[in-house]
Design an enzyme around this catalytic site. Structure first.
Site, PDB file in Angstrom:
ATOM      1  N   ASP A 146       0.816  -1.212   0.000  1.00 20.23           N
ATOM      2  CA  ASP A 146       0.000   0.000   0.000  1.00 20.23           C
ATOM      3  C   ASP A 146       0.856   1.271   0.000  1.00 20.23           C
ATOM      4  O   ASP A 146       2.093   1.204  -0.001  1.00 20.23           O
ATOM      5  CB  ASP A 146      -0.963  -0.021   1.190  1.00 20.23           C
ATOM      6  CG  ASP A 146      -2.340   0.525   0.847  1.00 20.23           C
ATOM      7  OD1 ASP A 146      -2.436   1.392  -0.030  1.00 20.23           O
ATOM      8  OD2 ASP A 146      -3.333   0.093   1.477  1.00 20.23           O
ATOM      9  N   ASP A 202      -9.684   3.267  -3.885  1.00 17.99           N
ATOM     10  CA  ASP A 202     -10.364   2.077  -3.359  1.00 17.99           C
ATOM     11  C   ASP A 202     -11.786   1.973  -3.908  1.00 17.99           C
ATOM     12  O   ASP A 202     -12.498   2.974  -4.032  1.00 17.99           O
ATOM     13  CB  ASP A 202     -10.432   2.130  -1.829  1.00 17.99           C
ATOM     14  CG  ASP A 202      -9.098   1.816  -1.187  1.00 17.99           C
ATOM     15  OD1 ASP A 202      -8.123   1.555  -1.920  1.00 17.99           O
ATOM     16  OD2 ASP A 202      -9.020   1.849   0.056  1.00 17.99           O
TER      17      ASP A 202
END
Length: 525
Positions: A146, A202
């Site tokens: 991430d 996302d």
């Protein structure tokens, strides 16, 4: 922008060869914990998911990775190393990985290229070699990496390249998934670093968000593929809603069909994100559609892309090994109208085929052949739904060198009125006149049983334009009448005010004269 791209390409040339040579050249498939559980993950839960991936048939369908997302570690390192949360993973990560492997699955884990993960657990920035070696010792097969809590001066290419080199140095084949949300156009540099790279923010379980992420991914097919890696459009939300029920956070079943088909066509990794302990039969059946999965896992490995759009109608396509084409015709109409169907047509020239070439058209979701067609194929598609086709030439040449970016201009016009089907085809118990026009279908050479003819002028029921005109005329007359009455009243009010003002002025003048006369005689009025 061109200068930035040139700089990135120069940097890549200096970086040298691809950091991670392993991988089978296909998008990864599996399960990720984040969409279903967020940070509420534990050892027992993951073992249950592993068991279900086997018993529900997902493993055998190709979903082989079981990936932990954020929040699996302790809040602090121990001896400079990451350690599993003792309360939620008492047996440790290696034991959990062994259990997952015993089920014939691969084990994935989560890390971050910043100082902390997104949930504020320890990140790997500055610890790349230590953490990569730890992951290898635990038997990790996949790393989702991430992009939270990284400073601007910590250049994104440096951070992701450092972990790629560290993973490569372990000697263990670990699939490297860059989750940097599309920051600094990763399709320009990530193919030299990892196996897949996120090109979007996302995903959320809403129709609007799914469409937005799809739009972000259009035009990127030429940057990915077999040997270079794949653009990651984020995890699947198939299964996150009950079918046939209205939910403010959609998507409905047809939206899940479109979501799944387009993620598969565009060669995004397919990561299930719904709790398998509560998945319904229809959603599971969707995830197990072998022919949709086959498009995603095709040996040619070329991502599909948008090849044509007009209004809310879109056609996506990509080449398949052996010369076939995968096509997704989609209806993005959002407004709920009395006419929820639209005709969408794909032409052979848009797919790099000859106009007169005979080709078998197969309904991929329906798993049935529709016939042999020449020149084009049309289908009536409901709002937020798709027709997924496999178009295979039955006569040469069989050429798989066509690419989605070789086609016509994206918004090129098609023959008029393709969006208007015959009313008797889609209005129950229709008894009005047929509005078919044979001239509209000239040259399609479709089988008689599936020939579609379209009306030449009408876009609605007979008399609709007349009724609408009457309504507009009555409304206009009402507005004009109201305006006239209002003007008359305003004039009346103005005259009244003028009259009253004149009366008061006269009375005031008289009073002033009387006062003047009285005061001049030495007396009061």
């Amino acid at each position: 922008m061109k200068a930035l791209q040139a700089l990135l390409l120069l940097l890549l040339a200096l970086l040298g060869a691809r950091a991670l040579p392993f991988g089978d050249g296909k998008p990864a498939m599996g399960f990720n914990t984040w969409n279903a559980f967020r940070t509420n993950i534990n050892e027992k839960q993951i073992m249950e998911i592993a068991d279900l991936m086997v018993s529900l048939g997902l493993r055998d369908a190709g979903y082989t990775y079981l990936n932990l997302d954020d929040a699996w570690s302790e809040r602090e390192r121990v001896g400079g190393k990451l350690v599993a949360n003792k309360e939620r993973f008492p047996s440790g990560i290696q034991a959990l990985a062994d259990y997952v492997h015993s089920k014939g699955l691969k084990f994935g884990i989560y890390g971050d290229a910043g100082a902390m993960t997104c949930a504020r657990y320890p990140g790997s920035l500055g610890y790349e070699e230590v953490d990569a070696q730890t992951f290898a010792e635990w038997g990790v097969d996949y790393l989702k990496y991430d992009n939270c809590f990284a400073k601007r001066e910590d250049w994104v290419l440096d951070r992701y390249r450092a972990m790629g080199q560290a993973l490569n140095a372990t000697g263990r084949p670990i699939l490297y998934s860059l989750c940097n949300w599309g920051v600094m156009e990763p399709w320009l540099w990530a193919p030299q670093i990892g196996h897949s790279w996120r090109v979007t923010e996302d995903i959320l379980p809403t129709w609007d968000n799914v469409v937005k992420l799809l739009d972000y991914s259009v035009g990127l097919s030429r940057f990915g593929g077999k040997g270079t890696g794949f653009a990651d459009m984020d995890m699947l939300y198939v299964g996150n809603n009950h079918l046939g029920e209205y939910r403010p956070y959609g998507p409905f079943y047809q939206e899940q069909k479109m979501h799944f088909a387009l993620w598969a066509l565009m060669k995004s990794p397919l990561m299930v994100g719904h709790d398998l302990r509560s998945i319904n039969d229809s959603s599971l059946e969707l995830l197990l559609k072998k022919e949709i999965i086959a498009i995603n896992q095709d040996e040619l490995g070329v991502p599909g892309d948008l090849i044509w759009q007009q209004g809310t109608r879109r056609v996506f396509a990509g080449p398949l090994a052996g010369g076939a084409r995968a096509v997704v015709m989609a209806n993005f109409q959002t407004t709920q109208t009395q006419y929820p169907m639209s005709n969408v047509t794909v032409y052979w020239e848009q797919l790099g085929l000859r106009r007169d070439q005979a080709a078998t058209v197969r309904d991929v979701y329906g798993e049935r052949d529709l016939g042999v067609f020449r020149g084009s194929f049309s289908a009536a598609i409901a709002t937020h739904d798709v027709a997924v086709l496999r178009i295979t030439p039955v006569e040469g040449p069989l050429d798989d060198s066509w690419r989605p970016w070789h086609g016509q201009p994206l918004y090129a016009a098609q023959p008029a009125n393709l969006a208007v089907p015959r009313p008797q085809d889609w209005i129950p118990n229709y008894s009005g006149p047929s509005s078919a026009s044979p001239a509209q279908s000239e040259g399609k050479q479709q089988p008689a049983s599936t020939q579609r003819q379209v009306p030449s002028t009408s876009h609605g029921p007979p008399g609709f334009a007349l009724v609408l005109s009457c309504v507009v005329a009555v409304a206009a007359l009402g507005i004009v009448g109201y305006y006239i009455v209002l003007q008359r009243r305003l004039r009346g009010w103005q005259a009244l005010e003028d009259s009253e003002a004149a009366r008061k002025a006269g009375e005031l003048a008289r009073l002033q004269q009387r006062s003047k006369d009285g005061w001049g005689n030495g007396s009061h009025p």
